[in-house]
Design a protein around this motif. Structure first.
Motif, PDB file in Angstrom:
ATOM      1  N   TYR A 161       0.853  -1.187   0.000  1.00 30.48           N
ATOM      2  CA  TYR A 161       0.000   0.000   0.000  1.00 30.48           C
ATOM      3  C   TYR A 161       0.891   1.240   0.000  1.00 30.48           C
ATOM      4  N   VAL A 162       0.563   2.215  -0.840  1.00 28.06           N
ATOM      5  CA  VAL A 162       1.153   3.539  -0.722  1.00 28.06           C
ATOM      6  C   VAL A 162       0.258   4.323   0.222  1.00 28.06           C
ATOM      7  N   LEU A 163       0.767   4.626   1.415  1.00 31.67           N
ATOM      8  CA  LEU A 163      -0.033   5.328   2.417  1.00 31.67           C
ATOM      9  C   LEU A 163      -0.016   6.832   2.200  1.00 31.67           C
ATOM     10  N   ALA A 164       1.076   7.348   1.655  1.00 28.59           N
ATOM     11  CA  ALA A 164       1.184   8.789   1.418  1.00 28.59           C
ATOM     12  C   ALA A 164       2.303   9.057   0.434  1.00 28.59           C
ATOM     13  N   ALA A 165       2.203  10.178  -0.252  1.00 26.97           N
ATOM     14  CA  ALA A 165       3.250  10.659  -1.150  1.00 26.97           C
ATOM     15  C   ALA A 165       3.023  12.146  -1.393  1.00 26.97           C
ATOM     16  N   ASP A 166       4.117  12.891  -1.440  1.00 25.29           N
ATOM     17  CA  ASP A 166       4.076  14.291  -1.858  1.00 25.29           C
ATOM     18  C   ASP A 166       3.182  15.157  -0.969  1.00 25.29           C
ATOM     19  N   ILE A 167       3.126  14.846   0.319  1.00 24.83           N
ATOM     20  CA  ILE A 167       2.369  15.674   1.251  1.00 24.83           C
ATOM     21  C   ILE A 167       3.049  17.035   1.368  1.00 24.83           C
ATOM     22  N   ARG A 168       2.282  18.102   1.250  1.00 23.70           N
ATOM     23  CA  ARG A 168       2.842  19.441   1.241  1.00 23.70           C
ATOM     24  C   ARG A 168       2.870  20.027   2.649  1.00 23.70           C
ATOM     25  N   SER A 169       4.013  20.583   3.017  1.00 21.80           N
ATOM     26  CA  SER A 169       4.180  21.208   4.318  1.00 21.80           C
ATOM     27  C   SER A 169       5.267  22.264   4.218  1.00 21.80           C
ATOM     28  N   ASN A 170       5.105  23.364   4.924  1.00 15.76           N
ATOM     29  CA  ASN A 170       6.131  24.404   4.956  1.00 15.76           C
ATOM     30  C   ASN A 170       7.314  24.003   5.823  1.00 15.76           C
ATOM     31  N   SER A 171       7.096  23.063   6.720  1.00 11.28           N
ATOM     32  CA  SER A 171       8.142  22.604   7.623  1.00 11.28           C
ATOM     33  C   SER A 171       8.775  21.333   7.073  1.00 11.28           C
ATOM     34  N   SER A 172      10.108  21.355   6.916  1.00  3.84           N
ATOM     35  CA  SER A 172      10.838  20.189   6.419  1.00  3.84           C
ATOM     36  C   SER A 172      10.153  19.635   5.162  1.00  3.84           C
ATOM     37  N   TRP A 173      10.001  20.501   4.157  1.00  2.00           N
ATOM     38  CA  TRP A 173       9.099  20.227   3.042  1.00  2.00           C
ATOM     39  C   TRP A 173       9.500  19.035   2.180  1.00  2.00           C
ATOM     40  N   LYS A 174      10.809  18.848   1.963  1.00  3.33           N
ATOM     41  CA  LYS A 174      11.214  17.669   1.182  1.00  3.33           C
ATOM     42  C   LYS A 174      10.860  16.387   1.912  1.00  3.33           C
ATOM     43  N   ASN A 175      11.153  16.349   3.206  1.00  6.46           N
ATOM     44  CA  ASN A 175      10.881  15.150   3.988  1.00  6.46           C
ATOM     45  C   ASN A 175       9.395  14.839   4.036  1.00  6.46           C
ATOM     46  N   ALA A 176       8.573  15.881   4.146  1.00  3.94           N
ATOM     47  CA  ALA A 176       7.123  15.682   4.222  1.00  3.94           C
ATOM     48  C   ALA A 176       6.582  15.004   2.973  1.00  3.94           C
ATOM     49  N   ARG A 177       7.277  15.169   1.837  1.00  5.32           N
ATOM     50  CA  ARG A 177       6.822  14.567   0.585  1.00  5.32           C
ATOM     51  C   ARG A 177       7.123  13.065   0.493  1.00  5.32           C
ATOM     52  N   SER A 178       7.787  12.508   1.477  1.00  2.19           N
ATOM     53  CA  SER A 178       8.241  11.117   1.405  1.00  2.19           C
ATOM     54  C   SER A 178       7.112  10.139   1.062  1.00  2.19           C
ATOM     55  N   ILE A 179       7.435   9.201   0.193  1.00  2.97           N
ATOM     56  CA  ILE A 179       6.535   8.077  -0.078  1.00  2.97           C
ATOM     57  C   ILE A 179       6.588   7.135   1.116  1.00  2.97           C
ATOM     58  N   VAL A 180       5.432   6.821   1.664  1.00  5.99           N
ATOM     59  CA  VAL A 180       5.335   5.908   2.800  1.00  5.99           C
ATOM     60  C   VAL A 180       4.630   4.648   2.324  1.00  5.99           C
ATOM     61  N   LEU A 181       5.232   3.498   2.585  1.00  7.71           N
ATOM     62  CA  LEU A 181       4.698   2.222   2.138  1.00  7.71           C
ATOM     63  C   LEU A 181       4.296   1.345   3.312  1.00  7.71           C
ATOM     64  N   MET A 182       3.238   0.573   3.113  1.00  9.95           N
ATOM     65  CA  MET A 182       2.914  -0.514   4.032  1.00  9.95           C
ATOM     66  C   MET A 182       3.043  -1.825   3.271  1.00  9.95           C
ATOM     67  N   LEU A 183       3.664  -2.808   3.898  1.00  7.87           N
ATOM     68  CA  LEU A 183       3.733  -4.165   3.379  1.00  7.87           C
ATOM     69  C   LEU A 183       2.903  -5.048   4.294  1.00  7.87           C
ATOM     70  N   LYS A 184       1.977  -5.775   3.716  1.00 11.05           N
ATOM     71  CA  LYS A 184       1.093  -6.632   4.514  1.00 11.05           C
ATOM     72  C   LYS A 184       1.169  -8.053   3.977  1.00 11.05           C
ATOM     73  N   TYR A 185       1.676  -8.962   4.788  1.00  8.05           N
ATOM     74  CA  TYR A 185       1.816 -10.364   4.397  1.00  8.05           C
ATOM     75  C   TYR A 185       1.112 -11.216   5.443  1.00  8.05           C
ATOM     76  N   GLY A 186      -0.100 -11.612   5.129  1.00 12.14           N
ATOM     77  CA  GLY A 186      -0.880 -12.357   6.105  1.00 12.14           C
ATOM     78  C   GLY A 186      -1.121 -11.515   7.343  1.00 12.14           C
ATOM     79  N   GLU A 187      -0.645 -12.011   8.475  1.00 12.11           N
ATOM     80  CA  GLU A 187      -0.835 -11.321   9.751  1.00 12.11           C
ATOM     81  C   GLU A 187       0.318 -10.378  10.095  1.00 12.11           C
ATOM     82  N   PHE A 188       1.256 -10.246   9.185  1.00 15.53           N
ATOM     83  CA  PHE A 188       2.423  -9.383   9.440  1.00 15.53           C
ATOM     84  C   PHE A 188       2.305  -8.099   8.643  1.00 15.53           C
TER      85      PHE A 188
END
Length: 395
Positions: free
Chosen positions: A228-255
């Motif tokens: 799952y892509v949980l977030a990408a390119d979130i805009r923020s005036n604070s630490s703006w490059k970092n806020a844009r980070s792509i965040v991933l979830m990996l789900k394998y069964g119960e893990f």
């Protein structure tokens, strides 16, 4: 959630079933690529150790596609055919997460249950090299032509991407996901490399892109492990490059695992607003921004995810105060405390700089690459997982 825990102490575009062409042992530097099978004009070069996708044959010539997307012809007498079934593809039925020690930076190799490889970042400000990343991937994946099926560049900070271009030399790369624009990438040669891939295989994720709960990403193939892509390119005036980070979830069964890049508190808030508490209750957290206290891993985020194990990628006694003790204090409320004793170093800031303190007999399931080297987590899909740590060269 609680689960059973066990402890124990290697560039171009690719289709799934494509064959490849590479210069043979007669070649000392490169093979010319021509625009026609006979008496054509030179339009490119295929260098020793590199691979091109085979798209056809014409008598004594192979028709190929270069990483730039340009098609041409090379002589069979100077090249070798590498068939798709010789690609390294060792499906294990397990999900492996390899947090590679790149010093002050970030790189994670995901080995999927079906043998696919996902590389999330490869960059370093200090203490890491492309050779070490390449060697590590080669050791993990094994014999054969190694391919990176999906490359995710979480954001445009050099300590997350500046090793990629050299580390992946000679490795096929499939789909690429990134955020940001040319002026965001200080390393201009990397942007040129990124743009050399056919446009249909490079996707820039915008601020409204995310996968809804229960609807995993259909473009990232990880077999029975869903991404799952949980977030990408979130805009923020604070630490703006970092806020844009792509965040991933990996789900394998119960893990479940979440990989955060340098996601900030603004990114965390956006994710928590999108998903239910039960969906965000995970097993493993790749801690955001190398364990920064100023920008990431808020109390609300930690409470929502309640991870049993946490991994932090940072350099030894770096100048940024990563990871901060306050972040570790938040995490160890939830992490399991049944690990084999290991060293873990965190930073405090009493005044005038950072003070690094090492816990020698640390039993929490919190690991830092600065102390433990490469951290490997292997999950079987039933909620159980194993952890091991290796310094470079320990295979």
């Amino acid at each position: 959630m609680r689960s059973l825990f066990f402890i124990c102490l290697t560039v171009f575009s690719i289709d799934a079933l494509a064959d490849f062409i590479t210069p043979n042992d007669r070649v000392t530097r490169h093979v010319n690529v021509r625009d026609a099978a006979s008496n054509g004009n030179n339009i490119g070069k295929l260098f020793l150790g590199d691979f091109a996708e085979l798209t056809g044959e014409h008598g004594r010539y192979y028709k190929i596609m270069l990483p730039t997307g340009v098609s041409g012809f090379v002589a069979k007498s100077w090249t070798t055919l590498v068939q798709a079934d010789s690609l390294a593809d060792s499906a294990t039925g397990k999900l492996e997460l390899h947090f590679i020690d790149v010093g002050q930076g970030d790189s994670t190799l995901v080995r999927c249950p079906n043998g696919k490889n996902i590389l999330v970042d490869a960059g370093s400000n200090s203490g890491g090299s492309p050779e070490e990343v390449s060697d590590y991937i080669s050791e993990v994946v094994g014999d054969g032509l190694i391919k990176i099926d999906t490359l995710v560049i979480t954001h445009a900070d050099g300590d997350h991407y500046n090793l990629i271009q050299d580390a992946l030399l000679g490795m096929p790369v499939g789909k690429i996901f990134h955020v940001g624009y040319q002026n965001h990438y200080k390393l201009k040669s990397f942007w040129t490399w990124l743009q050399s891939f056919p446009s249909e295989r490079v996707t820039r994720l915008g601020k409204d892109y995310y996968d809804k709960e229960g609807s995993p990403n259909t473009r990232i193939d990880c077999g029975d492990a869903k991404v799952y892509v949980l977030a990408a390119d979130i805009r923020s005036n604070s630490s703006w490059k970092n806020a844009r980070s792509i965040v991933l979830m990996l789900k394998y069964g119960e893990f479940e695992a979440v990989l955060t890049g340098d996601a900030t508190k603004a990114t965390e808030r956006a994710i928590m607003a999108r998903y239910s508490d039960s969906f965000l209750d995970i097993d493993l957290l790749k801690v955001g921004h190398h364990g920064s206290f100023a920008t990431s891993t808020s109390q609300g985020w930690t409470d929502a995810l309640s991870p049993e194990i946490a991994v932090i990628s940072s350099g030894k006694k770096n100048g940024y105060g990563h990871p901060r003790y306050e972040v570790i204090d938040r995490l160890d409320e939830y992490t399991l405390n049944n690990a084999e004793p290991h060293t873990f170093t965190s930073a405090t800031r009493p005044s005038g700089g950072y003070n690094y303190q090492s816990a020698q007999e640390y039993n929490e399931q919190i690991y830092g690459t600065a102390d433990s080297g490469n951290v490997v987590v292997i999950a079987g899909g039933n909620g159980a997982f194993e952890v091991s740590t290796k310094h470079h060269g320990e295979f």
